[in-house]
Design a protein around this motif. Structure first.
Motif, PDB file in Angstrom:
ATOM      1  N   MET A   1      65.116  19.433  43.328  1.00 16.33           N
ATOM      2  CA  MET A   1      65.464  20.594  42.522  1.00 16.33           C
ATOM      3  C   MET A   1      64.226  21.106  41.806  1.00 16.33           C
ATOM      4  SD  MET A   1      68.929  19.594  40.575  1.00 16.33           S
ATOM      5  CE  MET A   1      70.391  19.212  41.470  1.00 16.33           C
ATOM      6  N   ALA A   2      64.176  22.364  41.623  1.00 17.51           N
ATOM      7  CA  ALA A   2      63.161  22.932  40.748  1.00 17.51           C
ATOM      8  C   ALA A   2      63.608  22.660  39.316  1.00 17.51           C
ATOM      9  CB  ALA A   2      63.033  24.430  40.991  1.00 17.51           C
ATOM     10  N   LEU A   3      62.723  22.868  38.397  1.00 12.59           N
ATOM     11  CA  LEU A   3      63.047  22.637  36.995  1.00 12.59           C
ATOM     12  C   LEU A   3      63.362  23.958  36.311  1.00 12.59           C
ATOM     13  CD1 LEU A   3      60.325  19.967  36.186  1.00 12.59           C
ATOM     14  CD2 LEU A   3      62.729  19.603  36.761  1.00 12.59           C
ATOM     15  N   LEU A   4      64.026  23.869  35.173  1.00 11.35           N
ATOM     16  CA  LEU A   4      64.499  25.028  34.433  1.00 11.35           C
ATOM     17  C   LEU A   4      64.242  24.795  32.948  1.00 11.35           C
ATOM     18  CD1 LEU A   4      66.292  27.659  34.541  1.00 11.35           C
ATOM     19  CD2 LEU A   4      68.239  26.137  34.204  1.00 11.35           C
ATOM     20  N   ILE A   5      63.765  25.817  32.267  1.00  9.51           N
ATOM     21  CA  ILE A   5      63.548  25.738  30.822  1.00  9.51           C
ATOM     22  C   ILE A   5      64.722  26.433  30.141  1.00  9.51           C
ATOM     23  CG2 ILE A   5      62.041  26.404  28.904  1.00  9.51           C
ATOM     24  CD1 ILE A   5      59.686  26.270  30.874  1.00  9.51           C
ATOM     25  N   SER A   6      65.373  25.728  29.214  1.00  6.85           N
ATOM     26  CA  SER A   6      66.545  26.290  28.532  1.00  6.85           C
ATOM     27  C   SER A   6      66.121  27.167  27.353  1.00  6.85           C
ATOM     28  CB  SER A   6      67.459  25.166  28.026  1.00  6.85           C
ATOM     29  OG  SER A   6      66.898  24.550  26.892  1.00  6.85           O
ATOM     30  N   ASP A   7      67.105  27.828  26.776  1.00  3.36           N
ATOM     31  CA  ASP A   7      66.823  28.709  25.638  1.00  3.36           C
ATOM     32  C   ASP A   7      66.505  27.939  24.360  1.00  3.36           C
ATOM     33  OD1 ASP A   7      69.357  27.791  25.064  1.00  3.36           O
ATOM     34  OD2 ASP A   7      70.288  29.767  24.984  1.00  3.36           O
ATOM     35  N   GLU A   8      66.468  26.623  24.449  1.00  3.83           N
ATOM     36  CA  GLU A   8      66.026  25.811  23.313  1.00  3.83           C
ATOM     37  C   GLU A   8      64.509  25.799  23.202  1.00  3.83           C
ATOM     38  OE1 GLU A   8      67.787  21.961  23.696  1.00  3.83           O
ATOM     39  OE2 GLU A   8      69.807  22.787  23.866  1.00  3.83           O
ATOM     40  N   CYS A   9      63.819  26.395  24.172  1.00  6.63           N
ATOM     41  CA  CYS A   9      62.354  26.466  24.188  1.00  6.63           C
ATOM     42  C   CYS A   9      61.853  27.109  22.893  1.00  6.63           C
ATOM     43  CB  CYS A   9      61.903  27.291  25.394  1.00  6.63           C
ATOM     44  SG  CYS A   9      60.129  27.596  25.491  1.00  6.63           S
ATOM     45  N   ILE A  10      60.828  26.502  22.292  1.00  4.87           N
ATOM     46  CA  ILE A  10      60.261  27.016  21.053  1.00  4.87           C
ATOM     47  C   ILE A  10      58.911  27.713  21.277  1.00  4.87           C
ATOM     48  CG2 ILE A  10      61.488  25.385  19.570  1.00  4.87           C
ATOM     49  CD1 ILE A  10      58.856  23.711  19.478  1.00  4.87           C
ATOM     50  N   ASN A  11      58.562  27.971  22.544  1.00  7.97           N
ATOM     51  CA  ASN A  11      57.314  28.651  22.883  1.00  7.97           C
ATOM     52  C   ASN A  11      56.097  27.962  22.283  1.00  7.97           C
ATOM     53  OD1 ASN A  11      58.292  30.911  24.475  1.00  7.97           O
ATOM     54  ND2 ASN A  11      59.248  31.604  22.582  1.00  7.97           N
ATOM     55  N   CYS A  12      56.047  26.654  22.407  1.00  4.79           N
ATOM     56  CA  CYS A  12      54.948  25.891  21.810  1.00  4.79           C
ATOM     57  C   CYS A  12      53.677  25.909  22.661  1.00  4.79           C
ATOM     58  CB  CYS A  12      55.389  24.450  21.544  1.00  4.79           C
ATOM     59  SG  CYS A  12      55.724  23.516  23.051  1.00  4.79           S
ATOM     60  N   ASP A  13      53.773  26.407  23.884  1.00  2.00           N
ATOM     61  CA  ASP A  13      52.614  26.569  24.780  1.00  2.00           C
ATOM     62  C   ASP A  13      52.069  25.285  25.387  1.00  2.00           C
ATOM     63  OD1 ASP A  13      52.607  29.374  24.174  1.00  2.00           O
ATOM     64  OD2 ASP A  13      51.423  28.971  22.379  1.00  2.00           O
ATOM     65  N   VAL A  14      52.738  24.152  25.271  1.00  2.86           N
ATOM     66  CA  VAL A  14      52.165  22.917  25.819  1.00  2.86           C
ATOM     67  C   VAL A  14      52.494  22.705  27.294  1.00  2.86           C
ATOM     68  CG1 VAL A  14      52.006  21.747  23.593  1.00  2.86           C
ATOM     69  CG2 VAL A  14      54.021  21.396  25.014  1.00  2.86           C
ATOM     70  N   CYS A  15      53.573  23.280  27.790  1.00  2.00           N
ATOM     71  CA  CYS A  15      53.971  23.019  29.184  1.00  2.00           C
ATOM     72  C   CYS A  15      53.139  23.808  30.194  1.00  2.00           C
ATOM     73  CB  CYS A  15      55.449  23.306  29.392  1.00  2.00           C
ATOM     74  SG  CYS A  15      55.947  25.015  29.076  1.00  2.00           S
ATOM     75  N   GLU A  16      52.829  25.048  29.892  1.00  4.64           N
ATOM     76  CA  GLU A  16      52.157  25.914  30.863  1.00  4.64           C
ATOM     77  C   GLU A  16      50.857  25.326  31.421  1.00  4.64           C
ATOM     78  OE1 GLU A  16      50.921  30.576  31.412  1.00  4.64           O
ATOM     79  OE2 GLU A  16      50.928  29.745  29.396  1.00  4.64           O
ATOM     80  N   PRO A  17      49.945  24.853  30.585  1.00  8.86           N
ATOM     81  CA  PRO A  17      48.697  24.309  31.152  1.00  8.86           C
ATOM     82  C   PRO A  17      48.866  22.984  31.884  1.00  8.86           C
ATOM     83  CG  PRO A  17      48.677  24.099  28.763  1.00  8.86           C
ATOM     84  CD  PRO A  17      49.898  24.892  29.133  1.00  8.86           C
TER      85      PRO A  17
END
Length: 81
Positions: free
Chosen positions: A1-17
């Motif tokens: 499965m691919a992964l999914l980010i829920s609306d609990e995301c706080i936009n902390c910027d740590v996952c993208e890099p």
């Protein structure tokens, strides 16, 4: 499965890099994961790195994009070719 980010995301910027495939990007309100690029880090790491660094545990498997480990590995080979 691919992964999914829920609306609990706080936009902390740590996952993208942390994403070795560049599958994570900033969406309209929260970060999003492109299922066509997500391999759950298969081919790169033992565990999905975005899940490892997420401070609020808002990343889970996407029930709408079902893939087994072999399919994810084949996607990794295609992306990294």
């Amino acid at each position: 499965m691919a992964l999914l980010i829920s609306d609990e995301c706080i936009n902390c910027d740590v996952c993208e890099p942390e994403c070795p495939n560049g599958a994570i990007s900033q969406g309209t309100d929260i970060y999003i994961i492109a299922p066509e690029l997500c391999t759950e880090c298969i081919g790169h790491h033992d565990k999905p790195q975005c899940m490892e660094v997420c401070p609020v545990d808002c990343i889970s498997q996407d029930p709408d994009v079902v893939e087994d480990k072999d399919s994810l590995y084949q996607k990794f080979l295609k992306i990294s070719a």
